[in-house]
Design an enzyme around this catalytic site. Structure first.
Site, PDB file in Angstrom:
ATOM      1  N   MET A 153       0.361  -1.090   0.067  1.00 29.21           N
ATOM      2  CA  MET A 153      -0.042   0.030   0.175  1.00 29.21           C
ATOM      3  C   MET A 153       0.451   0.947   0.301  1.00 29.21           C
ATOM      4  O   MET A 153       0.642   2.289   0.210  1.00 29.21           O
ATOM      5  CB  MET A 153      -1.020  -0.204   1.384  1.00 29.21           C
ATOM      6  CG  MET A 153      -2.370  -1.422   0.830  1.00 29.21           C
ATOM      7  SD  MET A 153      -3.573  -0.685   1.892  1.00 29.21           S
ATOM      8  CE  MET A 153      -2.340  -0.611   3.780  1.00 29.21           C
ATOM      9  N   GLY A 154       2.074   1.080  -0.433  1.00 28.31           N
ATOM     10  CA  GLY A 154       3.078   2.001  -0.142  1.00 28.31           C
ATOM     11  C   GLY A 154       3.937   2.333   1.435  1.00 28.31           C
ATOM     12  O   GLY A 154       3.429   1.772   1.853  1.00 28.31           O
ATOM     13  N   HIS A 191       8.843   1.081   2.991  1.00 26.39           N
ATOM     14  CA  HIS A 191       9.841   1.031   4.329  1.00 26.39           C
ATOM     15  C   HIS A 191      10.947  -0.255   4.761  1.00 26.39           C
ATOM     16  O   HIS A 191      10.779  -0.719   3.703  1.00 26.39           O
ATOM     17  CB  HIS A 191       9.001   1.775   5.882  1.00 26.39           C
ATOM     18  CG  HIS A 191       8.014   0.646   6.042  1.00 26.39           C
ATOM     19  ND1 HIS A 191       8.691  -0.868   6.156  1.00 26.39           N
ATOM     20  CD2 HIS A 191       6.661   0.725   6.526  1.00 26.39           C
ATOM     21  CE1 HIS A 191       7.703  -2.182   6.357  1.00 26.39           C
ATOM     22  NE2 HIS A 191       7.043  -0.763   6.709  1.00 26.39           N
ATOM     23  N   HIS A 210       9.458  -3.592   3.773  1.00 25.60           N
ATOM     24  CA  HIS A 210       8.886  -3.447   2.715  1.00 25.60           C
ATOM     25  C   HIS A 210      10.125  -4.046   1.340  1.00 25.60           C
ATOM     26  O   HIS A 210      10.891  -4.861   0.118  1.00 25.60           O
ATOM     27  CB  HIS A 210       8.464  -2.462   1.709  1.00 25.60           C
ATOM     28  CG  HIS A 210       6.587  -2.235   1.991  1.00 25.60           C
ATOM     29  ND1 HIS A 210       6.632  -0.627   2.851  1.00 25.60           N
ATOM     30  CD2 HIS A 210       5.325  -2.391   2.033  1.00 25.60           C
ATOM     31  CE1 HIS A 210       5.622  -0.905   3.725  1.00 25.60           C
ATOM     32  NE2 HIS A 210       4.939  -1.261   3.101  1.00 25.60           N
ATOM     33  N   GLN A 233     -10.332  -3.051   2.211  1.00 25.01           N
ATOM     34  CA  GLN A 233     -10.357  -3.756   3.116  1.00 25.01           C
ATOM     35  C   GLN A 233      -9.464  -2.816   4.489  1.00 25.01           C
ATOM     36  O   GLN A 233      -8.871  -3.648   5.830  1.00 25.01           O
ATOM     37  CB  GLN A 233      -8.586  -3.948   3.357  1.00 25.01           C
ATOM     38  CG  GLN A 233      -7.667  -3.408   2.989  1.00 25.01           C
ATOM     39  CD  GLN A 233      -5.910  -4.183   2.973  1.00 25.01           C
ATOM     40  OE1 GLN A 233      -5.835  -4.361   1.426  1.00 25.01           O
ATOM     41  NE2 GLN A 233      -5.222  -3.631   3.562  1.00 25.01           N
ATOM     42  N   ASP A 244       2.580  -9.598   8.531  1.00 25.84           N
ATOM     43  CA  ASP A 244       1.161  -9.735   8.955  1.00 25.84           C
ATOM     44  C   ASP A 244       0.895 -11.138   9.155  1.00 25.84           C
ATOM     45  O   ASP A 244       0.424 -11.512   7.445  1.00 25.84           O
ATOM     46  CB  ASP A 244       0.213  -8.391   7.480  1.00 25.84           C
ATOM     47  CG  ASP A 244       1.082  -7.379   7.370  1.00 25.84           C
ATOM     48  OD1 ASP A 244      -0.152  -6.805   8.163  1.00 25.84           O
ATOM     49  OD2 ASP A 244       1.379  -6.791   7.531  1.00 25.84           O
ATOM     50  N   SER A 274       6.316  -0.372  10.229  1.00 23.59           N
ATOM     51  CA  SER A 274       5.323  -0.556   9.824  1.00 23.59           C
ATOM     52  C   SER A 274       5.048   0.765   8.965  1.00 23.59           C
ATOM     53  O   SER A 274       5.915   2.172   9.487  1.00 23.59           O
ATOM     54  CB  SER A 274       3.748  -0.506  10.506  1.00 23.59           C
ATOM     55  OG  SER A 274       2.497   0.082  10.550  1.00 23.59           O
ATOM     56  N   ARG A 317       2.359   2.283   9.795  1.00 21.65           N
ATOM     57  CA  ARG A 317       1.557   3.799  10.860  1.00 21.65           C
ATOM     58  C   ARG A 317       2.558   4.145  11.559  1.00 21.65           C
ATOM     59  O   ARG A 317       1.905   4.798  12.419  1.00 21.65           O
ATOM     60  CB  ARG A 317       0.395   3.059  11.332  1.00 21.65           C
ATOM     61  CG  ARG A 317      -0.783   2.540  10.032  1.00 21.65           C
ATOM     62  CD  ARG A 317      -1.843   1.880  10.708  1.00 21.65           C
ATOM     63  NE  ARG A 317      -3.058   1.456   9.480  1.00 21.65           N
ATOM     64  CZ  ARG A 317      -3.216   0.539   8.558  1.00 21.65           C
ATOM     65  NH1 ARG A 317      -3.095  -0.968   8.816  1.00 21.65           N
ATOM     66  NH2 ARG A 317      -4.489   0.841   8.066  1.00 21.65           N
TER      67      ARG A 317
HETATM   68  P1  AMP Z   1       1.658  -2.417   3.398  1.00 23.47           P
HETATM   69  O1  AMP Z   1       1.826  -1.612   2.526  1.00 23.47           O
HETATM   70  O2  AMP Z   1       1.333  -2.590   5.381  1.00 23.47           O
HETATM   71  O3  AMP Z   1       0.639  -3.715   2.895  1.00 23.47           O
HETATM   72  O4  AMP Z   1       2.611  -4.176   3.713  1.00 23.47           O
HETATM   73  C1  AMP Z   1       2.665  -5.031   1.877  1.00 23.47           C
HETATM   74  C2  AMP Z   1       3.398  -5.817   2.410  1.00 23.47           C
HETATM   75  O5  AMP Z   1       4.873  -5.951   3.180  1.00 23.47           O
HETATM   76  C3  AMP Z   1       2.401  -7.300   3.216  1.00 23.47           C
HETATM   77  O6  AMP Z   1       3.345  -8.122   2.791  1.00 23.47           O
HETATM   78  C4  AMP Z   1       3.839  -7.111   4.754  1.00 23.47           C
HETATM   79  O7  AMP Z   1       3.231  -8.081   5.267  1.00 23.47           O
HETATM   80  C5  AMP Z   1       5.330  -6.500   4.048  1.00 23.47           C
HETATM   81  N1  AMP Z   1       5.551  -5.978   5.267  1.00 23.47           N
HETATM   82  C6  AMP Z   1       5.006  -4.986   6.412  1.00 23.47           C
HETATM   83  N2  AMP Z   1       5.361  -4.658   7.524  1.00 23.47           N
HETATM   84  C7  AMP Z   1       6.744  -4.800   7.293  1.00 23.47           C
HETATM   85  C8  AMP Z   1       7.718  -5.321   8.019  1.00 23.47           C
HETATM   86  N3  AMP Z   1       8.294  -4.953   9.449  1.00 23.47           N
HETATM   87  N4  AMP Z   1       9.060  -6.085   7.664  1.00 23.47           N
HETATM   88  C9  AMP Z   1       8.285  -6.984   6.929  1.00 23.47           C
HETATM   89  N5  AMP Z   1       7.419  -7.286   5.831  1.00 23.47           N
HETATM   90  C10 AMP Z   1       6.953  -6.366   6.023  1.00 23.47           C
END
Ligand code: AMP
Length: 293
Positions: free
Chosen positions: A37-38, A41, A44, A68, A157, A192, A194
């Site tokens: 979702m961009g 960090h 990602h 979601q 997640d 995260s 967030r």
């Molecule tokens: P999101 O952008 O939050 O939807 O995350 C995209 C992907 O990055 C998902 O598969 C998350 O599980 C993964 N992700 C997010 N935070 C972390 C982290 N701290 N370490 C590893 N993978 C992560």
């Protein structure tokens, strides 16, 4: 994977452009996919790095999926620093970013959803009704468009990753799911998008979440198998701080120990399990987990 530094990443905005790109990928080339979702960090970037090692072409999607988010969640304020994300992808040698306009991704009369039953009963599935339905629907649609050979998800997640793995198996999708370890700050706080909402004080407090999980894991390694005792160890370590000025106090959403196979609570740990938690610091909801053994 591209040459890295300085190579411009191809940005695709429409479903038809993505289809066209995918159709032009030569037959022998492998495609790896990292859905996000961009607000990228180091977590990602770890997924992107692992992907780049495995495949010929890396495609990253950046899409804040409205399906979601619940009605009182942070869809509107979710960070969208696209230029910075693009730069990070360029530096990492990503070949393609798929960043659809929010309005163009789902048709106005979209009516089809994907539900993985059972695995969403507890943890975030219980606190966020409809969340995983939204996740599965967007990821299935993205898989159909990208047709990746491999797709990369974070263990951060864990419920999402296990639900999607089940979806892939049940629907016989022709791709390999790769789960990547959680990347953390030196304090232990899981990275995260967030975390940017948190004050420095909240951030310091939030580092206690991983401390709690780690302390419980040590107890498990020393022979403790009782979930209630392990959960109280996590709770005792947690720093929720004092009452906030606004009307959104710091509070525990859940602390659970569930089986890895069914994501159902277990009383005595006699099988591979997940210790998982979700905590609110003000309006910001953080999640973390550790797999045991
Ligand atoms: P999101 O952008 O939050 O939807 O995350 C995209 C992907 O990055 C998902 O598969 C998350 O599980 C993964 N992700 C997010 N935070 C972390 C982290 N701290 N370490 C590893 N993978 C992560």
């Amino acid at each position: 994977m591209g040459e890295g530094l300085g190579v411009r990443v191809l940005v695709l905005r429409s479903l038809s452009d993505l289809r066209q790109w995918r159709d032009a990928v030569p037959h022998g080339k492998s495609v790896g996919f990292v859905p996000t979702m961009g607000a990228l960090h180091a977590g990602h970037m770890k997924l992107i790095e692992e992907c780049g090692k495995d495949v010929d072409l890396t495609i990253v999607s950046i899409f804040v999926n409205p399906l979601q988010f619940g009605p009182n969640e942070d869809l509107a304020r979710y960070p969208r620093p696209f230029e910075q994300d693009q730069k990070l992808c360029e530096q990492a040698g990503v070949d393609v970013i798929f960043a659809p306009e929010s309005s163009g991704f789902y048709s106005v009369d979209h009516a089809t959803y994907c539900d993985v039953e059972g695995l969403d009963r507890y943890l975030c599935g219980a606190s966020r009704p409809g969340h995983f339905r939204g996740v599965c629907t967007v990821v299935l649609k993205l898989f159909n468009l990208v047709q990746p050979h491999r797709a990369y998800f974070g263990k951060k997640d864990i419920q999402q990753a296990l639900i999607l793995r089940k979806m892939v198996a049940d629907l016989s999708l022709n791709l390999e799911m790769v789960l990547v370890d959680t990347v953390r700050e030196p304090s232990g706080l899981a990275l995260s998008s967030r975390n940017g909402y948190l004050s420095d004080e909240d951030k310091q407090r939030a580092a206690s979440l991983y401390r709690g999980l780690s302390t419980a894991r040590s107890a498990y390694q020393n022979g403790e198998r009782n979930s209630e005792i392990l959960k109280s160890i996590i709770r005792n370590e947690m720093d929720l701080g004092s009452v906030r000025a606004d009307d959104s106090p710091n509070r525990i959403d859940y602390i659970e120990i569930v089986s890895q196979s069914k994501l159902e609570p277990i009383i005595i740990i006699d099988q591979p399990a997940v210790m998982a938690l979700a905590v609110y610091y003000g309006k910001t909801r953080l999640i973390d987990n550790i797999l045991i053994p």
